[in-house]
Design an enzyme around this catalytic site. Structure first.
Site, mmCIF file in Angstrom:
data_model
loop_
_atom_site.group_PDB
_atom_site.id
_atom_site.type_symbol
_atom_site.label_atom_id
_atom_site.label_comp_id
_atom_site.label_asym_id
_atom_site.label_seq_id
_atom_site.Cartn_x
_atom_site.Cartn_y
_atom_site.Cartn_z
ATOM 1 N N HIS A 161 -39.396 39.200 0.822
ATOM 2 C CA HIS A 161 -40.815 39.514 1.023
ATOM 3 C C HIS A 161 -41.560 39.254 -0.278
ATOM 4 O O HIS A 161 -41.033 39.558 -1.333
ATOM 5 C CB HIS A 161 -40.963 40.987 1.410
ATOM 6 C CG HIS A 161 -42.399 41.393 1.608
ATOM 7 N ND1 HIS A 161 -43.128 40.999 2.706
ATOM 8 C CD2 HIS A 161 -43.240 42.137 0.835
ATOM 9 C CE1 HIS A 161 -44.346 41.493 2.609
ATOM 10 N NE2 HIS A 161 -44.442 42.186 1.480
ATOM 11 N N GLU A 215 -56.024 9.253 23.757
ATOM 12 C CA GLU A 215 -54.646 9.451 24.234
ATOM 13 C C GLU A 215 -54.575 9.157 25.727
ATOM 14 O O GLU A 215 -55.347 9.697 26.509
ATOM 15 C CB GLU A 215 -54.199 10.892 23.927
ATOM 16 C CG GLU A 215 -52.938 11.341 24.633
ATOM 17 C CD GLU A 215 -51.716 10.437 24.410
ATOM 18 O OE1 GLU A 215 -51.428 10.076 23.270
ATOM 19 O OE2 GLU A 215 -51.080 10.052 25.425
HETATM 20 P P1 NAD Z 1 -45.551 8.569 19.817
HETATM 21 O O1 NAD Z 1 -44.652 8.219 20.927
HETATM 22 O O2 NAD Z 1 -45.375 9.847 19.106
HETATM 23 O O3 NAD Z 1 -47.061 8.584 20.351
HETATM 24 C C1 NAD Z 1 -47.658 7.493 20.970
HETATM 25 C C2 NAD Z 1 -48.763 8.015 21.865
HETATM 26 O O4 NAD Z 1 -49.575 6.920 22.295
HETATM 27 C C3 NAD Z 1 -48.252 8.713 23.105
HETATM 28 O O5 NAD Z 1 -48.841 9.979 23.166
HETATM 29 C C4 NAD Z 1 -48.710 7.777 24.231
HETATM 30 O O6 NAD Z 1 -49.016 8.490 25.416
HETATM 31 C C5 NAD Z 1 -49.949 7.142 23.647
HETATM 32 N N1 NAD Z 1 -50.342 5.837 24.202
HETATM 33 C C6 NAD Z 1 -49.529 4.812 24.570
HETATM 34 N N2 NAD Z 1 -50.270 3.750 24.976
HETATM 35 C C7 NAD Z 1 -51.586 4.105 24.863
HETATM 36 C C8 NAD Z 1 -52.837 3.441 25.116
HETATM 37 N N3 NAD Z 1 -52.894 2.185 25.557
HETATM 38 N N4 NAD Z 1 -53.994 4.123 24.872
HETATM 39 C C9 NAD Z 1 -53.937 5.408 24.405
HETATM 40 N N5 NAD Z 1 -52.778 6.070 24.163
HETATM 41 C C10 NAD Z 1 -51.621 5.434 24.362
HETATM 42 O O7 NAD Z 1 -45.510 7.301 18.834
HETATM 43 P P2 NAD Z 1 -46.067 7.093 17.350
HETATM 44 O O8 NAD Z 1 -47.014 8.173 16.990
HETATM 45 O O9 NAD Z 1 -46.513 5.687 17.293
HETATM 46 O O10 NAD Z 1 -44.782 7.254 16.470
HETATM 47 C C11 NAD Z 1 -43.681 6.351 16.639
HETATM 48 C C12 NAD Z 1 -42.377 7.088 16.590
HETATM 49 O O11 NAD Z 1 -42.116 7.529 15.277
HETATM 50 C C13 NAD Z 1 -42.366 8.312 17.487
HETATM 51 O O12 NAD Z 1 -41.184 8.367 18.219
HETATM 52 C C14 NAD Z 1 -42.448 9.447 16.533
HETATM 53 O O13 NAD Z 1 -41.755 10.598 16.992
HETATM 54 C C15 NAD Z 1 -41.802 8.892 15.264
HETATM 55 N N6 NAD Z 1 -42.406 9.543 14.098
HETATM 56 C C16 NAD Z 1 -41.999 10.799 13.812
HETATM 57 C C17 NAD Z 1 -42.610 11.466 12.778
HETATM 58 C C18 NAD Z 1 -42.178 12.882 12.478
HETATM 59 O O14 NAD Z 1 -41.180 13.299 13.035
HETATM 60 N N7 NAD Z 1 -42.898 13.624 11.655
HETATM 61 C C19 NAD Z 1 -43.620 10.893 12.051
HETATM 62 C C20 NAD Z 1 -44.027 9.615 12.384
HETATM 63 C C21 NAD Z 1 -43.412 8.952 13.429
#
Ligand code: NAD
Length: 464
Positions: A440, A201
């Site tokens: 409950h 991350e």
């Molecule tokens: P995300 O934005 O949740 O996470 C991406 C992460 O990658 C971030 O923490 C960022 O800091 C990190 N990052 C970026 N570039 C990087 C690098 N070069 N090296 C290491 N880390 C790096 O995005 P996601 O997980 O790809 O999901 C995409 C979107 O879909 C998000 O907005 C997410 O909220 C949504 N989504 C939501 C759900 C849910 O609500 N349950 C489920 C799946 C996806």
């Protein structure tokens, strides 16, 4: 030339819901879709990932059943059988969307749409292209996975969420780039299936932006499953060698090398606007590339609307659906606007679910708050399920007790959070939650007890 009242571009949970609501309101609708009906959510996002998460959790529970007296020898996981199950779930849902659209006489045009003017679009499919003239249009094209330099998706070594849900075998080792929602949901699922998972991350915590006290409980779950993670770690590239792949990352402590068999890149989404020829319709995007909209989901061109991921975060199916309903109502002449709270749920283990303001967000907004917290370890149902990690936190306005937000981490919190969303929508107080009798023994009692804790009156918790 085909004429319609509304052209909807994209059939994900934003587009297909908007199309159905428009038809319910008496409008003629054409929906353009270049892939399968249902968008990311139904085809390779929310639904298939929940199938994988469920299968992985079932395997883990069975393997660890001995703790509660359930002993099963030689429990195995059959990825091919899982893929068949997943495909069945997806086709039931996407087929269901097709049937619903048909029943509402929504015409589905297969192909990629682009604007040719403010009131016309061309939909190009395998059978040629068709021009559609519309009075209104809703752009619901969604978002797509971001690729990063050095990690081009090749469907083999480097995969995105879509590829991770289509694997035919469980990889022995996986590096997950991005400790966000997808990285941790799928990373946890693969760890449960036996993969050695390492998360990289870039920022200073997993699930950046979320209350660190919630994330700490998820980290405990990751640790228990042997998942390793590195924060402030930026993936730079990888090379293939004798022992599979080697990912190189830059960290505060210097260069880090991690061996693996697959690399899952989950570093976020970006809006799909490139194919639309927005300029021909005069539609503007904002500085981040999203189609700019107002509270009625209207773009700068009054008869063209945009909903869901293409119009900006949060990237959530339920937010897209609700915006679709708002846009449809506005097109049909009703004075609606985006005035709703959007709960969120993250399907890690344990799950995280939030709605409204956190304590920190409320304080940042200058609102004095009262807070009540209740731990799952003191809930009879959680104990009897052997799933006691986590807590529920209730945040209310110190001035008048109006409920501002609920944050939860623990078993089934994705199902518990809707009660809090309803309470906020109704302008309820924390006391209303506390006075509501909860059955409950259920996990839902934790919300009642956390609300009671706002007044130092939780029965089963230690009150602060
Ligand atoms: P995300 O934005 O949740 O996470 C991406 C992460 O990658 C971030 O923490 C960022 O800091 C990190 N990052 C970026 N570039 C990087 C690098 N070069 N090296 C290491 N880390 C790096 O995005 P996601 O997980 O790809 O999901 C995409 C979107 O879909 C998000 O907005 C997410 O909220 C949504 N989504 C939501 C759900 C849910 O609500 N349950 C489920 C799946 C996806």
């Amino acid at each position: 030339m085909k004429k319609t009242d509304t052209l909807v571009i994209g059939s994900g949970p934003g587009g297909y819901v908007a199309a159905i609501r428009l038809a319910q309101l008496g409008k003629s609708v054409v929906i353009a879709e270049r892939e399968d009906l249902g968008g990311v959510c139904l085809n390779w996002g929310c639904i298939p990932s929940k199938a994988l998460i469920h299968a992985a959790s079932t395997l883990e529970r069975t393997r660890h059943g001995a703790e509660i007296g359930v002993k099963a020898d030689k429990v195995t996981f059959d990825m091919k059988a899982f893929q068949a199950f997943k495909a069945g779930v997806v086709s039931k849902l996407t087929g269901g969307v097709g049937t619903l659209l048909k029943s509402y006489k929504v015409e589905v045009l297969r192909g990629q749409a682009k604007f040719t003017g403010p009131k016309t679009a061309e939909v190009a499919g395998s059978r040629g292209s068709e021009t559609v003239e519309f009075a209104h249009c809703i752009i619901a094209t969604g978002a797509k996975t971001i690729e990063i330099p050095g990690f081009a998706f090749d469907g083999k070594n480097v995969i995105g969420a879509k590829g991770a849900l289509a694997l035919e075998e469980v990889p022995a080792r996986m590096v997950v780039i991005g400790g966000g929602v997808i990285g941790l949901e799928l990373g946890t699922a693969y760890a449960k299936l036996g993969t050695k998972v390492t998360v990289l991350e870039a920022l200073d915590q997993l699930l950046p932006g979320l209350d660190p006290t919630l994330v700490k409980i998820v980290e405990k779950g990751l640790r228990k499953r042997g998942v390793e993670w590195h924060v402030k770690a930026k993936a730079k590239g990888y090379k293939a060698g004798g022992d599979g792949l080697e990912v190189e990352a830059e960290t505060e402590k210097g260069a880090l090398k991690v061996a693996c068999d697959r690399i899952l890149v989950a570093v976020g989404f970006r809006p799909i606007t490139d194919v639309l020829d927005l300029a021909k319709a005069g539609v503007k995007t904002n500085e981040r590339g999203f189609v700019a909209t107002d509270r009625a989901c209207r773009t700068n061109v009054p008869h063209i609307f945009a909903i869901g991921d293409v119009s900006g975060p949060p990237f959530l199916a339920h937010k897209a659906s609700r915006e679709g309903q708002v846009a449809a109502a506005v097109i049909a002449g009703h004075p609606e606007e985006k005035d709703f709270v959007t709960p969120g749920a993250i399907f890690t283990d344990p799950e995280i679910a939030t709605v409204g303001l956190s304590e920190a967000e409320a304080e940042k907004a200058g609102i004095a708050v009262k807070v009540g917290k209740f731990a799952f370890v003191a809930n009879g149902r959680a104990l009897s399920m052997n799933e006691t990690d986590g807590f529920v936190k209730v945040v209310s306005d110190a001035k008048n007790d109006v409920l501002l937000g609920v944050q939860a981490v623990g078993p089934e919190v994705s199902n518990l959070i809707s009660e809090a969303a309803l309470a906020i929508e109704m302008g309820a107080s924390a006391e209303d939650l506390a006075l509501t009798v909860h059955p409950h023994p259920t996990l839902s009692e934790t919300i009642m007890e956390a609300a009671e804790a706002v007044y130092g009156k939780s029965i089963h918790g230690v009150n602060r």
